[in-house]
Each structure stands twice: as structure tokens, then as C-alpha cells.
Enzyme design. Sequence first.
Site, PDB file in Angstrom:
ATOM      1  N   LYS A   1       6.126  -4.731  -2.642  1.00 17.26           N
ATOM      2  CA  LYS A   1       7.565  -4.576  -2.435  1.00 17.26           C
ATOM      3  C   LYS A   1       7.932  -4.639  -0.958  1.00 17.26           C
ATOM      4  O   LYS A   1       8.871  -5.319  -0.567  1.00 17.26           O
ATOM      5  CB  LYS A   1       8.029  -3.235  -3.028  1.00 17.26           C
ATOM      6  CG  LYS A   1       9.526  -2.968  -2.890  1.00 17.26           C
ATOM      7  CD  LYS A   1      10.341  -3.961  -3.677  1.00 17.26           C
ATOM      8  CE  LYS A   1      11.823  -3.656  -3.632  1.00 17.26           C
ATOM      9  NZ  LYS A   1      12.620  -4.713  -4.270  1.00 17.26           N
TER      10      LYS A   1
ATOM     11  N   LYS B   1      12.449 -16.261  -7.791  1.00 12.17           N
ATOM     12  CA  LYS B   1      12.412 -15.239  -8.842  1.00 12.17           C
ATOM     13  C   LYS B   1      11.509 -15.670  -9.989  1.00 12.17           C
ATOM     14  O   LYS B   1      10.703 -14.884 -10.495  1.00 12.17           O
ATOM     15  CB  LYS B   1      13.824 -14.984  -9.375  1.00 12.17           C
ATOM     16  CG  LYS B   1      14.674 -14.137  -8.490  1.00 12.17           C
ATOM     17  CD  LYS B   1      14.217 -12.672  -8.519  1.00 12.17           C
ATOM     18  CE  LYS B   1      14.736 -11.933  -7.306  1.00 12.17           C
ATOM     19  NZ  LYS B   1      14.095 -12.306  -6.048  1.00 12.17           N
TER      20      LYS B   1
ATOM     21  N   HIS C   1      15.601 -38.261  -2.369  1.00  7.72           N
ATOM     22  CA  HIS C   1      14.729 -38.474  -1.223  1.00  7.72           C
ATOM     23  C   HIS C   1      13.296 -38.018  -1.513  1.00  7.72           C
ATOM     24  O   HIS C   1      12.530 -37.776  -0.584  1.00  7.72           O
ATOM     25  CB  HIS C   1      15.285 -37.745   0.000  1.00  7.72           C
ATOM     26  CG  HIS C   1      16.578 -38.304   0.475  1.00  7.72           C
ATOM     27  ND1 HIS C   1      16.671 -39.467   1.216  1.00  7.72           N
ATOM     28  CD2 HIS C   1      17.861 -37.875   0.277  1.00  7.72           C
ATOM     29  CE1 HIS C   1      17.943 -39.717   1.474  1.00  7.72           C
ATOM     30  NE2 HIS C   1      18.690 -38.774   0.909  1.00  7.72           N
TER      31      HIS C   1
ATOM     32  N   GLU D   1       7.751 -15.619  -8.893  1.00 13.21           N
ATOM     33  CA  GLU D   1       7.082 -14.361  -8.578  1.00 13.21           C
ATOM     34  C   GLU D   1       6.896 -13.451  -9.785  1.00 13.21           C
ATOM     35  O   GLU D   1       5.975 -12.619  -9.770  1.00 13.21           O
ATOM     36  CB  GLU D   1       7.812 -13.621  -7.449  1.00 13.21           C
ATOM     37  CG  GLU D   1       9.218 -13.181  -7.732  1.00 13.21           C
ATOM     38  CD  GLU D   1       9.900 -12.589  -6.503  1.00 13.21           C
ATOM     39  OE1 GLU D   1       9.210 -12.238  -5.528  1.00 13.21           O
ATOM     40  OE2 GLU D   1      11.124 -12.479  -6.515  1.00 13.21           O
TER      41      GLU D   1
ATOM     42  N   GLU E   1      16.449 -19.189  -4.203  1.00 16.91           N
ATOM     43  CA  GLU E   1      16.247 -17.816  -4.664  1.00 16.91           C
ATOM     44  C   GLU E   1      15.892 -17.783  -6.145  1.00 16.91           C
ATOM     45  O   GLU E   1      15.010 -17.030  -6.575  1.00 16.91           O
ATOM     46  CB  GLU E   1      17.506 -16.985  -4.383  1.00 16.91           C
ATOM     47  CG  GLU E   1      17.589 -15.647  -5.113  1.00 16.91           C
ATOM     48  CD  GLU E   1      16.494 -14.665  -4.738  1.00 16.91           C
ATOM     49  OE1 GLU E   1      16.430 -13.615  -5.395  1.00 16.91           O
ATOM     50  OE2 GLU E   1      15.688 -14.936  -3.815  1.00 16.91           O
TER      51      GLU E   1
ATOM     52  N   CYS F   1       0.840  -1.195   0.000  1.00 20.18           N
ATOM     53  CA  CYS F   1       0.000   0.000   0.000  1.00 20.18           C
ATOM     54  C   CYS F   1       0.878   1.249   0.000  1.00 20.18           C
ATOM     55  O   CYS F   1       2.062   1.204   0.308  1.00 20.18           O
ATOM     56  CB  CYS F   1      -0.957   0.048   1.164  1.00 20.18           C
ATOM     57  SG  CYS F   1      -2.101  -1.335   1.284  1.00 20.18           S
TER      58      CYS F   1
ATOM     59  N   TRP G   1      -3.343  -2.475  -1.519  1.00 20.40           N
ATOM     60  CA  TRP G   1      -3.086  -3.902  -1.702  1.00 20.40           C
ATOM     61  C   TRP G   1      -4.092  -4.626  -0.826  1.00 20.40           C
ATOM     62  O   TRP G   1      -4.076  -4.493   0.394  1.00 20.40           O
ATOM     63  CB  TRP G   1      -1.655  -4.239  -1.296  1.00 20.40           C
ATOM     64  CG  TRP G   1      -1.204  -5.612  -1.658  1.00 20.40           C
ATOM     65  CD1 TRP G   1      -0.676  -6.021  -2.852  1.00 20.40           C
ATOM     66  CD2 TRP G   1      -1.200  -6.771  -0.808  1.00 20.40           C
ATOM     67  NE1 TRP G   1      -0.353  -7.358  -2.795  1.00 20.40           N
ATOM     68  CE2 TRP G   1      -0.670  -7.842  -1.552  1.00 20.40           C
ATOM     69  CE3 TRP G   1      -1.600  -7.001   0.507  1.00 20.40           C
ATOM     70  CZ2 TRP G   1      -0.527  -9.120  -1.023  1.00 20.40           C
ATOM     71  CZ3 TRP G   1      -1.462  -8.274   1.035  1.00 20.40           C
ATOM     72  CH2 TRP G   1      -0.928  -9.316   0.263  1.00 20.40           C
TER      73      TRP G   1
ATOM     74  N   ARG H   1       5.450  -0.465  -4.499  1.00 14.66           N
ATOM     75  CA  ARG H   1       5.070  -1.166  -3.273  1.00 14.66           C
ATOM     76  C   ARG H   1       4.033  -2.258  -3.531  1.00 14.66           C
ATOM     77  O   ARG H   1       3.816  -3.121  -2.690  1.00 14.66           O
ATOM     78  CB  ARG H   1       4.526  -0.170  -2.250  1.00 14.66           C
ATOM     79  CG  ARG H   1       5.552   0.857  -1.804  1.00 14.66           C
ATOM     80  CD  ARG H   1       4.917   1.959  -0.986  1.00 14.66           C
ATOM     81  NE  ARG H   1       4.520   1.508   0.327  1.00 14.66           N
ATOM     82  CZ  ARG H   1       5.267   1.605   1.413  1.00 14.66           C
ATOM     83  NH1 ARG H   1       6.476   2.125   1.344  1.00 14.66           N
ATOM     84  NH2 ARG H   1       4.820   1.176   2.584  1.00 14.66           N
TER      85      ARG H   1
ATOM     86  N   ASN I   1      -2.815   2.031   5.650  1.00 12.81           N
ATOM     87  CA  ASN I   1      -1.987   0.850   5.405  1.00 12.81           C
ATOM     88  C   ASN I   1      -2.029  -0.004   6.662  1.00 12.81           C
ATOM     89  O   ASN I   1      -1.895   0.508   7.765  1.00 12.81           O
ATOM     90  CB  ASN I   1      -0.527   1.233   5.140  1.00 12.81           C
ATOM     91  CG  ASN I   1      -0.350   2.014   3.858  1.00 12.81           C
ATOM     92  OD1 ASN I   1      -1.255   2.114   3.056  1.00 12.81           O
ATOM     93  ND2 ASN I   1       0.835   2.584   3.684  1.00 12.81           N
ATOM     94  N   GLY I   2      -2.161  -1.313   6.503  1.00  8.64           N
ATOM     95  CA  GLY I   2      -2.139  -2.197   7.657  1.00  8.64           C
ATOM     96  C   GLY I   2      -3.434  -2.970   7.807  1.00  8.64           C
ATOM     97  O   GLY I   2      -4.238  -3.074   6.870  1.00  8.64           O
TER      98      GLY I   2
END
Length: 607
Positions: A602, A483, A502, A486, A479, A2, A74, A27, A98-99
Site C-alpha cells: 500500500k 486497476k 501509431h 494490479e 488508471e 512492511c 515485503w 501495507r 522496514n527499508g
Amino acid sequence: MCGIVGVIGNGAAAPLLLDGLKRLEYRGYDSAGIATLVNGHIDRRRAEGKLANLERVLAERPMTGEVGIGHTRWATHGVPNERNAHPHATARVAVVHNGIIENFQELKAELVGRGHNFESDTDTEVIAQLISHYLAAGQKPIEATAATLKRLDGAFALALIFAGEANLMIGARRGSPLAVGWGEGEMYLGSDALALAPLTQRITYLEDGDWAVLTRTGAEVRDEADRAVERPIRTTAISGALTGKGGYRHYMEKEIWEQPTVIGETLKAYYDPLDRGIALPKLPFDPAKISRLTIAACGTAYYAAMIARYWFERLARLPADGDIASEFRYRAVPLPKDGAALFISQSGETADTLAALRFARSQGQPIAAIVNVAESTIARESDIVLRTHAGPEIGVASTKAFTCQLATLACLAVAFAAVRRAIDPALEAKLTAALTEVPSRAADVLNHDPGLRAIAAWLAEARDVLYVGRGTSYALAMEGALKLKEISYIHAEGYAAGELKHGPIALVDEATPVIVIAPSDELFDKTASNMQEIVARGAKVVLLSDARGIKALGDKAHATVELPAVHPLVAPLLYAIPVQLLAYHVAVHKGTDLDQPRNLAKSVTVE
């Protein structure tokens, strides 16, 4: 997550609010809106989707007014549509938030029982309705806000404007960041300094529990107990000029290509050219005397922590834990009295990492933090801050911040190893020299971009992709998978190569590409055996290795990327780059919105 912008000024507020929201697009958001005061009344424009949709609404129905608030949302409570977009308003107050308000259901039930009608499915609207309730009872806006804040449970950053109050704006924060900007005859609110960069460089960062009463001539800050407090005005170096794409198609591409420069800037902060060694600032603990280092972070920063764990244990002979911050405090882990804690966050505002920091503080641990934003909450609550010098990172998928975190962690590990006498001066000099070579080596790696683009065109057709590696390359495999997931929305998983047999090897077939990360280090032969098992099952392998590794295994691979032969300490910094470029070019090939991937933000400032 947000974005908030507020303006109380002497000119049209809407264009400034819209520009500020554009600076906060990084963001992550799924709707946007603006509210201003027009002839004492609250006027709103909102739109689902990107800011371009809000711009069209504003072009069709322009807004006037010199006082206003704006928001990119968001979604948490309520689907992302215009009805749930911020600002939320009654006839008397408008709010952006925000929150998460955790007790909104109880408050909403109380207000509905008192005759209030709700228009949205959000938790935020309860704030506007509750303030309106107190206003109707005869309280003034400042009193009504103070009463409301005391009844809210959860995390929030708020900006409020009031009907009939042309010289008043109120901001408040608990958990989520909020900054006050100081102008000449104007004042501002913003989620971060970047939103306010074109308007002012004079910033006051509200502390947790603070709320601020703004007029055109200044701001009065109060703490959670409503006492007037002084908070410093800082001059920020953030400039709007730093946030352009610089001729690149996407922020992510620009930030990948900036890595040789920003890694160099970060290393320069910790390298002493006179002694040719690592020079750290004074730490709140003695690295030679601590028994354990606890590291916690989220997302990509967590994978940096995983890599650092190998470094601290192998080089410095220091037991280290790498924890996902969102799980760490709920384990209620007993921390040693002679231990220390390290937290990693690009923004310095990651809610889970901040909560983990506070837990470690409650356990008596000295706190160090690696952040990219010096004025962030995590930086302010730490005993020592180890800055990365990545500059503003706009792309949601972290690239240059990750490699700068690794550069800082590598410097820290070498310095700890030297202080703990786990390495001799000759090896310390060798490791330091390897670090100083990384910027030029990183520039060499970027020359593989055309070949990686070609590999990505084939990879983009896959439904599932596996990444494998050992040691630090295992963390890098995770990582790489993150990437790809996302920004391209292809399912991908990263595994320790030795774990394939395994279970995960059941997924391997001719339709599943496998990215093998295998620098020719002491684990290379083990990884080579695992790769042979993968090839034997028909999978097409992309091998990332150096000349020695490719000579040994290149004929078994579908494609190879030859990277410089370097000391194992610095290999993760270089191998991160082709992993990033592969994901980037796959996403470009698939046509996704890779700078602002769906459902992602973000800076994650709520749990």
C-alpha cells in the site's frame, strides 16, 4: 510497505503485537513474525505467507513476555520464506526493519571475517549481527545501537529489543516512517498510528534521522547527531473502528462505495458556502505570479497529476508538468525561480515522492502537498498541506483516495484560474456548482454496479484489455488499466485514443476487449472516430459515456454504461467509479486476493 509494531508493557505482548500486525496488513507483506523477551531471553515465532499462518504457529507454540516486536515483511533481499522472515535475531538482540540497507554486503563481509554466522539472505540481519558485535566488545545496548546506526547506509525504520533488558526498546528511522505511542505505564512503536489505534491516540512522529529509547515510563528521542531533542506528542483521531469492512466483502468494495461521502467531505474543506466559491488556505506562493507548476507523484496519484495538468493548463492557463516521482529528480530538471511544486501521495510517506519533494526544495521551489495523512513526512516537510478527507484507505488498490485527490486538485485549478483571471466570475460559479454536485452524481453512478458486474464476468475471460480515451480520459484510461492489472492480474494498457493508429491498433482483434472512456465533451467526435476504427477490426467495446454519447455510438458497442451528463471538469471523478468497479468485479470473478494483491504494498517506502 512492511509493518512494524513494538510493545513494552505490563501484560502479554504477543496478542497486542498480532492485533497491530493485522491493522498493518493493508501495507502488503509476504511473511510475518514476532519476538518477545521470555525470562530475559529472546523468543521468536515466524511464518511464511499470511498472518493466519503465524496465528497457527502461535496457537501451537504460545508466547509469553511483556516486551516484544512484530513485523509483516515485503521481500526485498531474499525470497519470502520463514528463514528470511523478521524478526532477525542473535542471542543478544532482535530487530525488525522496514527499508533497505544499501551497504549490507560490505558490512556482512566484515562481520563474516570476524566470525559471525548469518542465517538468512536478508540485508536486515546485518543490523542484529553488527549490534551484537558491539555488545560483545563491551558496549551497552544504547551505545551499540548508536554505533550501528552511524554505519548503516540506506533507508530504514527499526525496532530493537535486547536480551536481559526487560525495560528497554529502541526505535530508529531514516527515510521510512516510525511513530512512538504513549500509554499509561506502557510504550509502543508502530509504522503508523493505525497500528497503535486500539492502544493509544497519543503519538510522537519521529523525524528523519531520529532514534528513540523507550522504557515503560516514556521515551527519549535523539537526532542523527545523538543529541536529545523534543518532538511533540500529537493526539490522533484515528480509531480502530474506522478500519472494519462494514458488512462489505472487501475493503476495496467498501472504499468504492464510500466515495460519495468522502468526496463530499473533501469538497466541503475547500468550498465556501457563503461566497459559493473555492476558499483555499494561504499558499506559500501567489498563483497569479508563478510561471510553472511542477507536479510529481507515483502510481494512481500520478494519474491524478496527469488529469490535473489538463485542468491547470486549460482553465488557469498555467503551464504544468506531471512527472512520475521516481524519474523526476534523476532528470535533474532545471526548475524556474518563479515556479512552484506540488506533490501528491495518499500515505504521505511514498519514498520516491518524498525524494522528489526534497529535490524541488533544493531548487528553491515553494512546496505544496496533497496527502490523506496529516501527520505524514510529506505533510511535515511541505510549506502547505491540502488535505484529502478520504479516511483510512486499507485496500492496496487506491479508489476513494484517488477521487478525493481529484476533488482537491479540481478545487485548486478553479481557484488558480480565478486568481489568474483566466476565467470570469460566471464560469467560476458554473465550475464550482458542478463540483458541489459530484457527491450526489457519484451516488447515482454506483447504481450501475449490477450491470458492471455482468460486464466483468465476460471481461474476466480476456487475456489482454485495452483502455482508451482523450484528454483527461486518457489519464483515466491509464488508471483503469492499472486497476485491472494490479488486482486481477490481467494484462491491460491505457492509451491516448489518437495514438492507436501509431502502433497499438496492431493489438486489436476479436479477442481483445477495449474499454472506451468517452464523455460527450469537445473531444468526443475524435474519440468516436477512434472507436469506429476499433470496431472495424472486430474488437468488442465497452463504452462509458453519457446519454448523448451512447445515442451516437451505443449500437457499435458490445456493452454500454450510461453516466450522468456533467461539466467536463468533473467527469473524471465520476468516470473513475465504473472503471474501479469493473476491475473489482473482474478480480472477484477470478478469485484473486484483491485487498492484498501479490507483490504489491500500500505504501511504498523504499526506492
